[in-house]
Motif scaffolding. Structure first.
Motif, PDB file in Angstrom:
ATOM      1  N   TYR A 160       0.809  -1.215   0.000  1.00  0.00           N
ATOM      2  CA  TYR A 160       0.000   0.000   0.000  1.00  0.00           C
ATOM      3  C   TYR A 160       0.847   1.274   0.000  1.00  0.00           C
ATOM      4  O   TYR A 160       0.317   2.370   0.063  1.00  0.00           O
ATOM      5  N   LEU A 161       2.146   1.137  -0.061  1.00  0.00           N
ATOM      6  CA  LEU A 161       3.043   2.282   0.018  1.00  0.00           C
ATOM      7  C   LEU A 161       3.022   3.085  -1.277  1.00  0.00           C
ATOM      8  O   LEU A 161       3.157   2.533  -2.372  1.00  0.00           O
ATOM      9  N   THR A 162       2.819   4.385  -1.149  1.00  0.00           N
ATOM     10  CA  THR A 162       2.930   5.320  -2.276  1.00  0.00           C
ATOM     11  C   THR A 162       3.733   6.520  -1.798  1.00  0.00           C
ATOM     12  O   THR A 162       3.999   6.684  -0.610  1.00  0.00           O
ATOM     13  N   LEU A 163       4.083   7.395  -2.731  1.00  0.00           N
ATOM     14  CA  LEU A 163       4.808   8.598  -2.349  1.00  0.00           C
ATOM     15  C   LEU A 163       3.928   9.559  -1.559  1.00  0.00           C
ATOM     16  O   LEU A 163       4.423  10.354  -0.778  1.00  0.00           O
ATOM     17  N   GLU A 164       2.617   9.487  -1.764  1.00  0.00           N
ATOM     18  CA  GLU A 164       1.701  10.374  -1.047  1.00  0.00           C
ATOM     19  C   GLU A 164       1.314   9.833   0.328  1.00  0.00           C
ATOM     20  O   GLU A 164       0.824  10.574   1.174  1.00  0.00           O
ATOM     21  N   ASN A 165       1.496   8.544   0.555  1.00  0.00           N
ATOM     22  CA  ASN A 165       1.051   7.917   1.801  1.00  0.00           C
ATOM     23  C   ASN A 165       2.213   7.183   2.466  1.00  0.00           C
ATOM     24  O   ASN A 165       2.529   6.047   2.097  1.00  0.00           O
ATOM     25  N   PRO A 166       2.851   7.798   3.462  1.00  0.00           N
ATOM     26  CA  PRO A 166       3.994   7.148   4.115  1.00  0.00           C
ATOM     27  C   PRO A 166       3.598   6.182   5.234  1.00  0.00           C
ATOM     28  O   PRO A 166       4.462   5.497   5.779  1.00  0.00           O
ATOM     29  N   TRP A 167       2.327   6.107   5.607  1.00  0.00           N
ATOM     30  CA  TRP A 167       1.925   5.301   6.750  1.00  0.00           C
ATOM     31  C   TRP A 167       2.178   3.799   6.589  1.00  0.00           C
ATOM     32  O   TRP A 167       2.512   3.135   7.577  1.00  0.00           O
ATOM     33  N   PRO A 168       2.033   3.235   5.395  1.00  0.00           N
ATOM     34  CA  PRO A 168       2.387   1.805   5.287  1.00  0.00           C
ATOM     35  C   PRO A 168       3.853   1.513   5.645  1.00  0.00           C
ATOM     36  O   PRO A 168       4.147   0.468   6.212  1.00  0.00           O
TER      37      PRO A 168
END
Length: 74
Positions: A38-46
């Motif tokens: 689920y990791l993306t550049l916009e979402n660091p929480w994963p």
């Protein structure tokens, strides 16, 4: 050697408990790997979840379940 050849080697915990603890720790480790999907550049929480689960998967057995306070004693 301090063990007599006729005495059985004492185990720290039963096989069933060892398997259960291994299953829980490997689930934490694999959960950390799965969270990276689920990791993306916009979402660091994963990545934060991954690091947390990895840390728990290694820290719990080494500190809480380990025998670090009796290392070197017989």
């Amino acid at each position: 050697m301090s063990q007599n050849a006729s005495q059985p080697i004492e185990k720290e915990n039963p096989l069933g408990q060892s398997i259960l603890l291994f299953a829980i720790m490997i689930a934490l480790f694999l959960g950390g790997i799965y969270s990276l999907s689920y990791l993306t550049l916009e979402n660091p929480w994963p990545m934060a979840v991954c690091l947390g689960l990895f840390a728990l998967a290694f820290w719990i057995p080494q500190t809480i379940l380990g025998r670090s306070n009796s290392a070197g004693e017989s």
